[in-house]
Design an enzyme around this catalytic site. Structure first.
Site, PDB file in Angstrom:
ATOM      1  N   ASP A 177     -12.406  11.678 100.113  1.00  0.00           N
ATOM      2  CA  ASP A 177     -12.887  10.302 100.180  1.00  0.00           C
ATOM      3  C   ASP A 177     -11.600   9.498 100.286  1.00  0.00           C
ATOM      4  OD1 ASP A 177     -13.429   7.616  99.450  1.00  0.00           O
ATOM      5  OD2 ASP A 177     -15.358   8.273  98.672  1.00  0.00           O
ATOM      6  N   HIS A 178     -11.327   8.954 101.464  1.00  0.00           N
ATOM      7  CA  HIS A 178      -9.975   8.416 101.653  1.00  0.00           C
ATOM      8  C   HIS A 178      -9.682   7.234 100.728  1.00  0.00           C
ATOM      9  CE1 HIS A 178     -11.793   5.414 104.367  1.00  0.00           C
ATOM     10  NE2 HIS A 178     -10.675   4.736 104.259  1.00  0.00           N
ATOM     11  N   HIS A 240     -17.367   5.528  98.938  1.00  0.00           N
ATOM     12  CA  HIS A 240     -16.202   4.713  98.570  1.00  0.00           C
ATOM     13  C   HIS A 240     -16.478   3.774  97.383  1.00  0.00           C
ATOM     14  CE1 HIS A 240     -14.752   6.385 102.202  1.00  0.00           C
ATOM     15  NE2 HIS A 240     -15.179   5.471 103.043  1.00  0.00           N
TER      16      HIS A 240
HETATM   17  C1  BG6 Z   1     -14.962   4.684 106.572  1.00  0.00           C
HETATM   18  C2  BG6 Z   1     -16.266   4.151 107.113  1.00  0.00           C
HETATM   19  O1  BG6 Z   1     -15.205   5.755 105.698  1.00  0.00           O
HETATM   20  O2  BG6 Z   1     -14.297   3.647 105.877  1.00  0.00           O
HETATM   21  C3  BG6 Z   1     -16.013   2.978 108.035  1.00  0.00           C
HETATM   22  O3  BG6 Z   1     -16.931   5.177 107.834  1.00  0.00           O
HETATM   23  C4  BG6 Z   1     -15.193   1.928 107.324  1.00  0.00           C
HETATM   24  O4  BG6 Z   1     -17.225   2.422 108.496  1.00  0.00           O
HETATM   25  C5  BG6 Z   1     -13.948   2.537 106.692  1.00  0.00           C
HETATM   26  O5  BG6 Z   1     -14.819   0.945 108.270  1.00  0.00           O
HETATM   27  C6  BG6 Z   1     -13.215   1.534 105.821  1.00  0.00           C
HETATM   28  O6  BG6 Z   1     -11.992   2.083 105.419  1.00  0.00           O
HETATM   29  P1  BG6 Z   1     -10.735   1.168 105.125  1.00  0.00           P
HETATM   30  O7  BG6 Z   1      -9.674   2.152 104.704  1.00  0.00           O
HETATM   31  O8  BG6 Z   1     -10.409   0.446 106.404  1.00  0.00           O
HETATM   32  O9  BG6 Z   1     -11.133   0.228 104.040  1.00  0.00           O
END
Ligand code: BG6
Length: 484
Positions: A177-178, A240
């Protein structure tokens, strides 16, 4: 002030789906930046594996282009790219057939750390896992890395977990989960558990409510097909926002170690109450100047998928009973900003009288951009004329406090891939955690479908549907404005 770079041990990283979007945007440029920082030993090898017919030289051109397009970072000097490209190899592999597997197996050096990154759709996870075993490429120390979406409901997540568990132990599976790789998200734990100041007050006795907002300005872009089947709930909340909620709400783990942290997060998810229909608002963005609306972007004029969701959650445990959590996320909103706001209760009694007004502290943690923290503190308004109170911010931007080099901290993927090589699962989701999150999410989505709910339209560039304001206003509270 930049943290010391500790090189990892030499490794072979095999990236399935190496010519895909995620590999080109995040994984390969991220690896290059770690290489430039001196974290990746030169004996390491990165092997791209995908269906496209390339030789190693052609794939190196793909990698070089991806790095040029998606960023090398300040530390990368001329010449480093060539050195990095020498570490790159490629094998054409058919995930569902036998093509390429023997060749790939011949390239993987078992005496080094081996990590297999499944940068492919979840439909291929089981096939890849099975072939890694069948072609004798994996051993007890091998790691596999999988991406979201990890299922689209509890049943599919369970099936995915089972297909991986047939071939790999849970300690070998790294579910990304990044958000957990973001520096400021990890900072939530440092702020909570590294300071004496907050933890004694971190409960329903002192905290009125908590808001978690993740706002984006982008629309669904070229991902309309995927997004229409997913929606904000599956795309952002189940993973997230749930992770942010866990880190804000969990009990202090005894140690910063993978199972201690994940056990505590799991308890939060399991303590979440089902959400009442009137505690949720869904929205779809309307058109903006020069661009179409959500339904046009996903190619379905009758789409009932949400690009925005706001909800009020309750965590039924001793710490949080009585303190609501308001979550909100959406696309095409006013600003790209992720922020957690902890709103403390009013002082129980004001010695300054009614005319001094009611004042409460508020702690805001900005996750992105301009990462930092602000604590609103009540002080006396300077000057003559009696005791008038005013709230002032103790404002700290991490970049100002720690120096401009913090802008160069590794991005989420860099951090997470290095953790895979180090064998540290703390910032990855465990199988039971993912299943618990789906078990909570499923009835919510099923309820929307059963009631045939159509999301409210909201203006592109706004704070979201007005119903979301009304939802929190019914509790006598207001959302923090979405702004940079
Ligand atoms: C991704 C989603 O996991 O996270 C995207 O699939 C979203 O829809 C993105 O835009 C948001 O990530 P960050 O790092 O730009 O906040």
């Amino acid at each position: 002030m930049v943290s010391r770079v500790i090189p990892v041990d030499p490794f072979d990283l095999i990236i399935f789906g190496a010519t895909g979007d995620l590999a080109r945007r995040k994984i390969l440029p991220g690896l290059f930046r770690r290489f430039c920082a001196g974290q990746i030993p030169p004996e390491s090898q990165i092997i791209g594996a995908a269906r496209s017919d390339h030789d190693a030289q052609e794939f190196r051109v793909v990698v070089a282009e991806a790095i040029r397009e998606f960023g090398g970072g300040k530390a990368c000097e001329d010449g480093t790219l060539d050195e990095f490209l020498q570490r790159i190899d490629y094998v054409t592999v058919d995930a569902r057939g036998d093509t390429g597997w023997r060749e790939l197996a011949g390239k993987v050096r078992k005496k080094l750390i081996n990590a297999f990154y499944f940068s492919v759709g979840p439909g291929l996870f089981g096939d890849l896992a099975e072939r890694l075993q069948r072609f004798d490429m994996a051993d007890d120390d091998s790691r596999i890395v999988v991406e979201k979406p990890f299922g689209r409901d509890l049943a599919t997540a369970k099936a995915l977990n089972a297909s991986l568990a047939k071939h790999f132990d849970e300690t070998q599976i790294y579910r990304i989960d990044h958000y957990l790789g973001k520096e400021t998200v990890q900072n939530l734990m440092a702020v909570r558990f590294g300071n004496m100041l907050f933890e004694p007050l971190w409960n329903s006795q002192y905290i009125d409510h908590i808001q978690i907002s993740v706002a984006e300005t982008v629309g669904v872009g070229g991902r309309g097909g995927y997004y229409d089947k997913s929606g904000a709930m599956r795309d952002m909340v189940q993973n997230h926002l749930m992770q942010l909620l866990c880190l804000i709400a969990m009990e202090p783990p005894a140690k910063f170690d993978p199972d201690a942290v994940r056990d505590e997060k799991l308890k939060v998810i399991r303590a979440l109450d089902p959400v009442e229909p009137h505690h949720m608002v869904r929205g779809q963005y309307g058109p903006s100047e020069g661009d179409d609306d959500f339904r046009t972007h996903v190619g379905d004029p009758a789409s009932k998928t949400e690009s925005f969701v706001a909800m009020k959650l309750a965590i039924s445990n001793w710490r949080w009973a009585g303190t609501p959590f308001y979550l909100r996320t959406g696309k095409r909103l006013k600003a790209r900003t992720s922020e957690i706001t902890v709103v403390f209760k009013d002082a129980p009694h004001s010695i300054f009288g009614a005319e001094a007004g009611r004042h409460n502290n508020e702690l805001r943690i900005r996750l992105q951009p301009n990462e930092g923290m602000t604590l609103d503190v009540t002080i006396k308004e300077p000057g003559q004329g009696g005791m008038r109170l005013v709230d002032v911010p103790l404002d700290m931007s991490f970049a100002e406090a720690l120096g401009p080099d913090v802008a160069e901290v590794p991005d989420a993927y860099e951090r997470l891939i290095m953790d895979v090589i180090r064998g540290n699962q703390t910032l990855f989701m465990r199988g039971d955690e993912v299943e618990a999150a789906w078990a909570w999410t499923d009835p919510i989505i099923e309820g929307w479908q059963a009631r045939g709910e159509v999301p409210k339209t909201y203006d592109s560039g706004s704070d979201g549907p007005t119903d979301a304001m009304a939802m929190i206003a019914r509790d006598g509270r207001i959302w923090r404005e979405i702004k940079l």
